[in-house]
Design an enzyme around this catalytic site. Sequence first.
Site, PDB file in Angstrom:
ATOM      1  N   CYS A  13       0.820  -1.211   0.000  1.00  0.00           N
ATOM      2  CA  CYS A  13       0.000   0.000   0.000  1.00  0.00           C
ATOM      3  C   CYS A  13       0.852   1.258   0.000  1.00  0.00           C
ATOM      4  O   CYS A  13       0.516   2.258  -0.640  1.00  0.00           O
ATOM      5  CB  CYS A  13      -0.958  -0.003   1.177  1.00  0.00           C
ATOM      6  N   HIS A  40      -2.044   1.672   7.072  1.00  0.00           N
ATOM      7  CA  HIS A  40      -2.396   1.531   5.660  1.00  0.00           C
ATOM      8  C   HIS A  40      -2.167   2.866   4.957  1.00  0.00           C
ATOM      9  O   HIS A  40      -2.288   3.924   5.571  1.00  0.00           O
ATOM     10  CB  HIS A  40      -3.864   1.111   5.544  1.00  0.00           C
ATOM     11  N   ASN A  51      -8.910   3.590  -2.438  1.00  0.00           N
ATOM     12  CA  ASN A  51      -8.178   2.443  -1.903  1.00  0.00           C
ATOM     13  C   ASN A  51      -7.656   1.605  -3.073  1.00  0.00           C
ATOM     14  O   ASN A  51      -7.989   1.872  -4.232  1.00  0.00           O
ATOM     15  CB  ASN A  51      -9.098   1.616  -0.998  1.00  0.00           C
TER      16      ASN A  51
END
Length: 362
Positions: free
Chosen positions: A134, A289, A310
């Site tokens: 990520c 994240h 995302n």
Amino acid sequence: MADNCIRLLHSASVFFCLGLLISSFNLLQGIAAENLSKQKLTSWILQNEIVKEVNENPNAGWKASFNDRFANATVAEFKRLLGVKPTPKTEFLGVPIVSHDISLKLPKEFDARTAWSQCTSIGRILDQGHCGSCWAFGAVESLSDRFCIKYNMNVSLSVNDLLACCGFLCGQGCNGGYPIAAWRYFKHHGVVTEECDPYFDNTGCSHPGCEPAYPTPKCARKCVSGNQLWRESKHYGVSAYKVRSHPDDIMAEVYKNGPVEVAFTVYEDFAHYKSGVYKHITGTNIGGHAVKLIGWGTSDDGEDYWLLANQWNRSWGDDGYFKIRRGTNECGIEHGVVAGLPSDRNVVKGITTSDDLLVSSF
């Protein structure tokens, strides 16, 4: 360790010394996490309980739903997606903190997808697979957008190149990394295009495979197509910085320069987000994240929010996007904003040497 580092510094081995320090830091962090939460990591994500608790809470402000991706997932498997490691203070040495003119008039709502509609990369939703990449996705996707915004060029940069080639300077690849280090890497080393070094292969599986979890790919320093040279495909950043942790500064940064990378704490309930303005309701802190922040607004209920993309595929969340409460530093999201500006040295021209020779001389 300290004595060794001093000797190494005197011998000009600065990067090796920094690697030892970061490796030691990550080892201690990993051991602590394993000892504290081993039982939790092997447990299943409680989809039924979490979805029920969120949806029956009249003050939640968002809706949860069952997600097939996590239907039979343990907490450890979910945690693999969360690749932001605790960043050592050394990573921020020399990194400026950017603030903006408070007199700048900002709109009440903003969406980078419509503000720069010619930039198709802003609206892309990708899938990081079972790799804790990520930190690399948030950085590469934001820089791709900023190239389009500044130079009116649609370019997709390579997550795989950053993930594989940054090495210990960025962290541990698929086992997590440091967002600010990615932006510093862009400035000093650049990143090739996705066409040169793709993250997905032609079967739709995430590189290097579809295993439940896979190792960091190796740095090839060579384009998959024989018609491209790796060095010629490089795009660079001209700066790397942290954005001041105030909503107005974050909004101004996005409004003026484009999407930014943000890091935040993920709890179990976030896995089941479907719509609305997220705030933590229930579940354990799972990890850090990183995603791409593309805008802001206010809900019909009067809740200020950030709009983010995302990289868990469009089947997750609101077609791959989510909103999170703005102005309260929800889950630490306003304290982890990093970015950089693209360089006009985005393509190195005039290189006629073969990639084989470039690799041997790197």
